[in-house]
Design a protein around this motif. Structure first.
Motif, PDB file in Angstrom:
ATOM      1  N   ALA A 185      10.409  -5.029   0.479  1.00 44.98           N
ATOM      2  CA  ALA A 185       9.931  -5.093   2.089  1.00 44.98           C
ATOM      3  C   ALA A 185       8.708  -5.103   2.619  1.00 44.98           C
ATOM      4  N   ALA A 186       8.487  -4.457   1.997  1.00 50.48           N
ATOM      5  CA  ALA A 186       6.272  -4.575   2.433  1.00 50.48           C
ATOM      6  C   ALA A 186       5.650  -5.694   2.501  1.00 50.48           C
ATOM      7  N   GLY A 187       4.885  -5.962   3.609  1.00 50.04           N
ATOM      8  CA  GLY A 187       3.730  -7.208   2.982  1.00 50.04           C
ATOM      9  C   GLY A 187       2.994  -6.751   1.878  1.00 50.04           C
ATOM     10  N   SER A 188       1.780  -7.609   1.721  1.00 54.63           N
ATOM     11  CA  SER A 188       0.702  -7.219   0.568  1.00 54.63           C
ATOM     12  C   SER A 188       0.003  -6.219   1.618  1.00 54.63           C
ATOM     13  N   THR A 189      -0.685  -6.414   2.466  1.00 47.95           N
ATOM     14  CA  THR A 189      -0.707  -4.978   3.028  1.00 47.95           C
ATOM     15  C   THR A 189      -0.956  -4.794   4.311  1.00 47.95           C
ATOM     16  N   THR A 190       1.000  -3.996   3.671  1.00 41.52           N
ATOM     17  CA  THR A 190       1.330  -3.044   4.557  1.00 41.52           C
ATOM     18  C   THR A 190       2.057  -2.224   3.410  1.00 41.52           C
ATOM     19  N   ALA A 191       1.763  -0.892   3.873  1.00 37.21           N
ATOM     20  CA  ALA A 191       2.165   0.421   3.614  1.00 37.21           C
ATOM     21  C   ALA A 191       3.971   0.308   3.101  1.00 37.21           C
ATOM     22  N   VAL A 192       4.459   0.991   1.849  1.00 34.65           N
ATOM     23  CA  VAL A 192       5.715   1.056   1.834  1.00 34.65           C
ATOM     24  C   VAL A 192       5.944   1.715   2.933  1.00 34.65           C
ATOM     25  N   ALA A 193       7.372   1.916   3.733  1.00 36.79           N
ATOM     26  CA  ALA A 193       7.470   2.271   5.216  1.00 36.79           C
ATOM     27  C   ALA A 193       7.676   4.108   5.163  1.00 36.79           C
ATOM     28  N   SER A 194       7.586   4.760   5.458  1.00 37.29           N
ATOM     29  CA  SER A 194       7.572   5.977   5.822  1.00 37.29           C
ATOM     30  C   SER A 194       9.183   6.174   5.458  1.00 37.29           C
ATOM     31  N   GLY A 195       9.512   7.631   4.528  1.00 36.19           N
ATOM     32  CA  GLY A 195      11.236   7.698   4.878  1.00 36.19           C
ATOM     33  C   GLY A 195      11.062   8.129   3.513  1.00 36.19           C
ATOM     34  N   THR A 196      12.738   8.948   3.512  1.00 36.56           N
ATOM     35  CA  THR A 196      13.190   9.437   2.452  1.00 36.56           C
ATOM     36  C   THR A 196      14.027   8.837   1.274  1.00 36.56           C
ATOM     37  N   TYR A 197      13.467   8.784   0.473  1.00 32.60           N
ATOM     38  CA  TYR A 197      14.072   7.939  -0.953  1.00 32.60           C
ATOM     39  C   TYR A 197      14.448   8.406  -1.502  1.00 32.60           C
TER      40      TYR A 197
ATOM     41  N   ASP B 284       1.345  -1.208   0.184  1.00 35.19           N
ATOM     42  CA  ASP B 284      -0.056  -0.390   0.036  1.00 35.19           C
ATOM     43  C   ASP B 284       1.028   1.025   0.189  1.00 35.19           C
ATOM     44  N   LEU B 285      -0.035   2.649  -0.281  1.00 36.43           N
ATOM     45  CA  LEU B 285       0.649   4.057   0.251  1.00 36.43           C
ATOM     46  C   LEU B 285       0.342   4.723   0.684  1.00 36.43           C
ATOM     47  N   ALA B 286       1.184   4.941   1.513  1.00 40.38           N
ATOM     48  CA  ALA B 286       0.409   5.888   2.914  1.00 40.38           C
ATOM     49  C   ALA B 286       1.367   6.762   3.007  1.00 40.38           C
ATOM     50  N   GLY B 287       2.646   6.907   3.888  1.00 38.68           N
ATOM     51  CA  GLY B 287       3.414   7.629   3.707  1.00 38.68           C
ATOM     52  C   GLY B 287       3.667   8.292   5.443  1.00 38.68           C
ATOM     53  N   PRO B 288       3.964   9.554   5.653  1.00 37.71           N
ATOM     54  CA  PRO B 288       4.902  10.860   4.365  1.00 37.71           C
ATOM     55  C   PRO B 288       5.876  10.392   3.805  1.00 37.71           C
ATOM     56  N   TYR B 289       6.192  10.490   2.558  1.00 36.02           N
ATOM     57  CA  TYR B 289       6.975  10.254   1.351  1.00 36.02           C
ATOM     58  C   TYR B 289       8.099  11.325   1.270  1.00 36.02           C
ATOM     59  N   SER B 290       9.368  10.938   1.218  1.00 39.53           N
ATOM     60  CA  SER B 290      10.473  12.235   0.753  1.00 39.53           C
ATOM     61  C   SER B 290      11.047  11.463   0.035  1.00 39.53           C
ATOM     62  N   PHE B 291      11.519  12.323  -1.300  1.00 40.12           N
ATOM     63  CA  PHE B 291      12.213  12.063  -2.491  1.00 40.12           C
ATOM     64  C   PHE B 291      13.126  13.115  -2.166  1.00 40.12           C
ATOM     65  N   THR B 292      14.741  13.180  -2.483  1.00 42.64           N
ATOM     66  CA  THR B 292      15.504  13.712  -2.911  1.00 42.64           C
ATOM     67  C   THR B 292      16.960  13.106  -3.212  1.00 42.64           C
ATOM     68  N   ASP B 293      17.811  13.619  -3.869  1.00 40.49           N
ATOM     69  CA  ASP B 293      18.685  13.603  -3.569  1.00 40.49           C
ATOM     70  C   ASP B 293      19.981  13.221  -3.161  1.00 40.49           C
ATOM     71  N   ALA B 294      19.364  13.441  -1.800  1.00 49.75           N
ATOM     72  CA  ALA B 294      20.378  13.779  -0.595  1.00 49.75           C
ATOM     73  C   ALA B 294      20.107  12.314   0.420  1.00 49.75           C
ATOM     74  N   ALA B 295      18.760  11.284  -0.336  1.00 49.89           N
ATOM     75  CA  ALA B 295      19.039  10.068   0.910  1.00 49.89           C
ATOM     76  C   ALA B 295      19.509   9.646   0.725  1.00 49.89           C
ATOM     77  N   ALA B 296      19.575   8.200   1.652  1.00 49.01           N
ATOM     78  CA  ALA B 296      21.138   7.702   0.926  1.00 49.01           C
ATOM     79  C   ALA B 296      20.997   6.565  -0.111  1.00 49.01           C
ATOM     80  N   ALA B 297      21.930   5.793  -0.634  1.00 47.12           N
ATOM     81  CA  ALA B 297      21.415   4.740  -1.302  1.00 47.12           C
ATOM     82  C   ALA B 297      21.325   4.099  -1.261  1.00 47.12           C
TER      83      ALA B 297
END
Length: 532
Positions: free
Chosen positions: A163-175, A138-151
């Motif tokens: 890594a997320a399950g079929s009924t789990t949201a992609v983890a909130s974080g910086t990508y 799923d999609l929930a968030g909040p999510y951030s997108f930046t070139d400064a995110a970790a590789a």
């Protein structure tokens, strides 16, 4: 100075009733040339803009199956107040809700700048074929997108979805951002660089769009929040002359007389946009500058018969009328003398006789001296004004070129608010004056040009290191010198307009050359307006 040169100087920009030009500062052998406005621009740092509330909401569902997108949800951001080209971009706090969106693979997000430049944040996550349905997280968030995110893997979007399950949201974080999945995609998709997609955006102000689409039927959701962070590179320290749209580049503008009425014909540099504006009469001086501080050059004329300025202010599309100066004054010394980022109306009044005192009169747009004239005595009869910001403090200085005898000329400077400076011997008395920032250090350079062997020789005393540079550029018999910043790099370029063919020829400080056809024989190129 020769008497013929003196006579031409005070005929500058006057169009005759039959439509021919009587211009001083126009063409080699008869004129002086100066770059236009050197007023300093204000540099803005990074700023964050929230999504426009009315643009948030449900994402239209895609077609049945996987891979066919439905209508877009355009989340918009109104960006304003930034100066300088884009150097970095981030999308932060991107939140999906009301309801949370199921099946991440359905969603693609693309950021689009006001000039159309675009970059994918993510899309078709974990799909590696045209019809693959990919990851069902799923999609929930909040999510951030930046070139400064970790590789990746820690900053990898595809890795987080795996890594997320079929009924789990992609983890909130910086990508980091990725290209969209689909045909030819690899799992995991490698990160992409967002900043490089937008560094060509010279003017970040305007509407930015985060376009979100759903490419699979049956799973829906909405967008409830997002912010856009933009970092503007340092703006050029001087505004380019004749920059009609405020993008940091000199535009191609010629004026044409028709029955006593003058039309300003404009071609925006780097685009297909052209237009005409009737403004002024055949007796007016052309004095374009940024009078309202919006970084756009305003169309303006000064009428010597009444000593009146008529300015079409670009910020409000209103007319400003000012009584300033008398017949015989030179109004082409308009610059920013008070350092507020706006050009001040100004005139240079030459001494009545050789050796008699000359005066500069300007009206502070910041309201200094209660709006009354501010007067600086500098120069004497027979000198030529060469205004510009020669010490880089954001305020125009009082500078004149004087015949030093023996075939040499000297530039005498009074730095605004500082005082007199030692004279600088440079060039000859018959050279035309072309002050501009040729080395991009935020200071006007002493520069001259002269006709030699049928060509135009440009000579520049670089303020950054004291060396002399220049170029051979243009034909002295046919060309008007039109210095300006045509490539938007903050440096004045060598440029001419050829009246016989109506072509602008530019030589940038990087050595790039170009030609642009605009105007016709009998027109006058406005970038030549401040010629001395």
């Amino acid at each position: 100075m020769s008497e013929s040169k003196r006579t031409l100087l005070y005929s500058i920009f006057v169009l005759t009733l039959v439509g021919t030009l009587m211009i001083i500062g126009a063409r080699f052998g008869t004129s002086h040339v100066a770059a236009a406005s050197d007023a300093n621009a204000v540099t803005a740092p990074s700023a964050t803009f929230a999504a426009n509330a009315g643009s948030l909401g449900l994402i239209p569902d895609g077609a049945a199956g996987c891979g066919t997108a439905g209508a877009a949800r355009d989340v918009t951001f109104t960006v304003s107040g930034l100066s300088g080209a884009v150097s970095a971009v981030e999308v932060n706090n991107l939140t999906f809700g009301s309801p949370v969106h199921t099946w991440v693979t359905d969603i693609a997000a693309v950021l689009i700048a006001p000039n159309g430049a675009s970059h994918s944040l993510f899309g078709r996550t974990l799909a590696t074929t045209a019809t693959a349905c990919g990851d069902d997280s799923d999609l929930a968030g909040p999510y951030s997108f930046t070139d400064a995110a970790a590789a990746p893997p820690s900053g990898g979007w595809w890795q987080a979805a795996t890594a997320a399950g079929s009924t789990t949201a992609v983890a909130s974080g910086t990508y980091r951002t990725t290209n969209s999945g689909g045909v030819g995609a690899t799992n995991p998709m490698p990160p992409t660089t967002m900043n490089s997609s937008f560094t060509g955006v010279a003017n970040p102000n305007g509407t930015w769009t985060l376009r979100i689409t759903d490419a699979g039927g049956g799973d829906t959701g909405g967008v409830t929040a997002a912010t856009l962070n933009i970092t503007a590179a340092a703006a050029p320290l001087s505004k380019p002359p004749v920059d009609i749209n405020g993008d940091g580049k000199t535009d191609f503008v010629v004026v044409r007389n028709s029955g006593g009425t003058v039309t300003w014909n404009t071609a925006i540099n780097g685009s297909s946009t052209t237009f005409g504006q009737i403004w002024g009469t055949n007796v007016d001086f052309f004095v374009p500058a940024d009078y309202d501080g919006d970084s756009k050059t305003d169309i303006s004329v000064w009428r010597p018969t009444t000593g009146t300025w008529y300015t079409l202010r670009s910020a409000t599309n209103t007319v400003q009328t000012d009584a300033w100066g008398v017949s015989g004054d030179d109004p082409t010394v308009v610059r920013d003398y008070d350092g507020d980022g706006k050009a001040d109306i100004a005139v240079y009044r030459d001494g009545a006789t050789p050796g008699a005192a000359s005066f500069w009169y300007y009206k502070s747009s910041a309201g200094n001296n209660g709006g009354n004239p501010i007067v600086q005595q500098w120069g004497q009869g027979g000198d030529f004004p060469a205004p510009g910001d020669f010490n880089g403090d954001g305020k125009a200085d009082f500078v004149i070129q004087r015949n030093a005898g023996g075939g040499a000329a000297a530039f005498w400077s009074y730095y605004n608010g500082v005082g007199p400076q030692p004279a600088v011997t440079f060039g000859t008395p018959t050279d035309i004056i072309i002050p501009g920032d040729f080395d991009g250090d935020g200071k006007s350079d002493i520069a001259v040009a002269r006709g030699s062997g049928g060509a135009i020789q440009w000579y520049v005393l670089r303020s950054s290191n004291g060396t002399i540079g220049g170029a051979t550029w243009g034909a002295s018999a046919t060309d008007y010198t039109v210095p300006g910043d045509y490539d938007g790099d903050g440096k004045t370029d060598f440029a001419v307009w050829r009246q016989t063919t109506g072509v602008f020829y530019t030589l940038t400080q990087t050595g790039a050359t170009s030609g642009f056809a605009w105007g016709q024989n009998g027109d006058y190129p406005v970038a030549n307006y401040a010629v001395h």
